[in-house]
Design a protein around this motif. Structure first.
Motif, short mmCIF file in Angstrom:
data_model
loop_
_atom_site.label_atom_id
_atom_site.label_comp_id
_atom_site.label_asym_id
_atom_site.label_seq_id
_atom_site.Cartn_x
_atom_site.Cartn_y
_atom_site.Cartn_z
N ARG A 1 0.82 -1.21 0.00
CA ARG A 1 0.00 0.00 0.00
C ARG A 1 0.86 1.26 0.00
O ARG A 1 0.54 2.24 -0.68
N ASP A 2 1.94 1.26 0.76
CA ASP A 2 2.79 2.44 0.84
C ASP A 2 3.49 2.70 -0.49
O ASP A 2 3.64 3.85 -0.90
N ALA A 3 3.92 1.65 -1.17
CA ALA A 3 4.57 1.82 -2.48
C ALA A 3 3.57 2.40 -3.49
O ALA A 3 3.94 3.25 -4.29
N LYS A 4 2.33 1.96 -3.46
CA LYS A 4 1.30 2.53 -4.35
C LYS A 4 1.10 4.00 -4.04
O LYS A 4 0.99 4.83 -4.95
N ARG A 5 1.02 4.34 -2.77
CA ARG A 5 0.78 5.73 -2.36
C ARG A 5 1.92 6.64 -2.78
O ARG A 5 1.71 7.81 -3.11
N ILE B 1 15.61 -2.58 3.25
CA ILE B 1 15.92 -2.02 1.93
C ILE B 1 14.77 -1.16 1.44
O ILE B 1 14.99 -0.07 0.91
N TYR B 2 13.54 -1.62 1.62
CA TYR B 2 12.39 -0.83 1.17
C TYR B 2 12.34 0.51 1.90
O TYR B 2 12.17 1.56 1.27
N PHE B 3 12.49 0.51 3.21
CA PHE B 3 12.39 1.75 3.97
C PHE B 3 13.54 2.71 3.67
O PHE B 3 13.38 3.93 3.78
#
Length: 125
Positions: A23-27, A53-55
């Motif tokens: 959800r955060d990547a979409k946002r 890595i994502y954060f």
């Protein structure tokens, strides 16, 4: 029973973190499927490395342009719709200033006088 509860809590937290990344990547306008897959693949052999890595790599949140209201990326210098300068800079020292500054906080340049000169040149053309 305590082991089952602990394992269930760990699994639930892991699933919620995967959903959060999606959800955060979409946002943030990033490829959500790719990031979710990356986090899934890297999380099992290396525990939380996929989340770390994502954060570290995620994009800043987009925000509305102050002039036209269209959504612009946080790293944009100009709005692609109305060409609004999102990060104005001092004409003398070229450092970033706020829209409301009357004087440059770095070199003391009078910004009001420079804006009046620029608007006079634009109105005469």
């Amino acid at each position: 029973m305590a082991i089952i509860t602990l394992a269930s809590a760990f699994l639930a937290a892991y699933i919620f973190l995967i959903a959060y990344v999606n959800r955060d990547a979409k946002r943030r306008g990033m490829m959500s499927g790719l990031w979710t897959l990356l986090v899934l693949i890297l999380s099992w052999p290396f525990m939380a490395i996929g989340f770390i890595i994502y954060f570290l790599m995620r994009e800043p949140l987009p925000y509305p342009c102050p002039q036209c209201g269209n959504t612009v990326g946080a790293r944009f210098n100009f709005c692609p719709s109305c060409k609004c300068n999102l990060h104005p800079s001092c004409p003398q020292c070229k450092r970033e200033i706020a829209e409301t500054d009357k004087f440059c906080p770095y070199c003391g340049n009078d910004l009001k006088a420079n804006m009046d000169a620029v608007s006079a040149v634009q109105s005469s053309s």
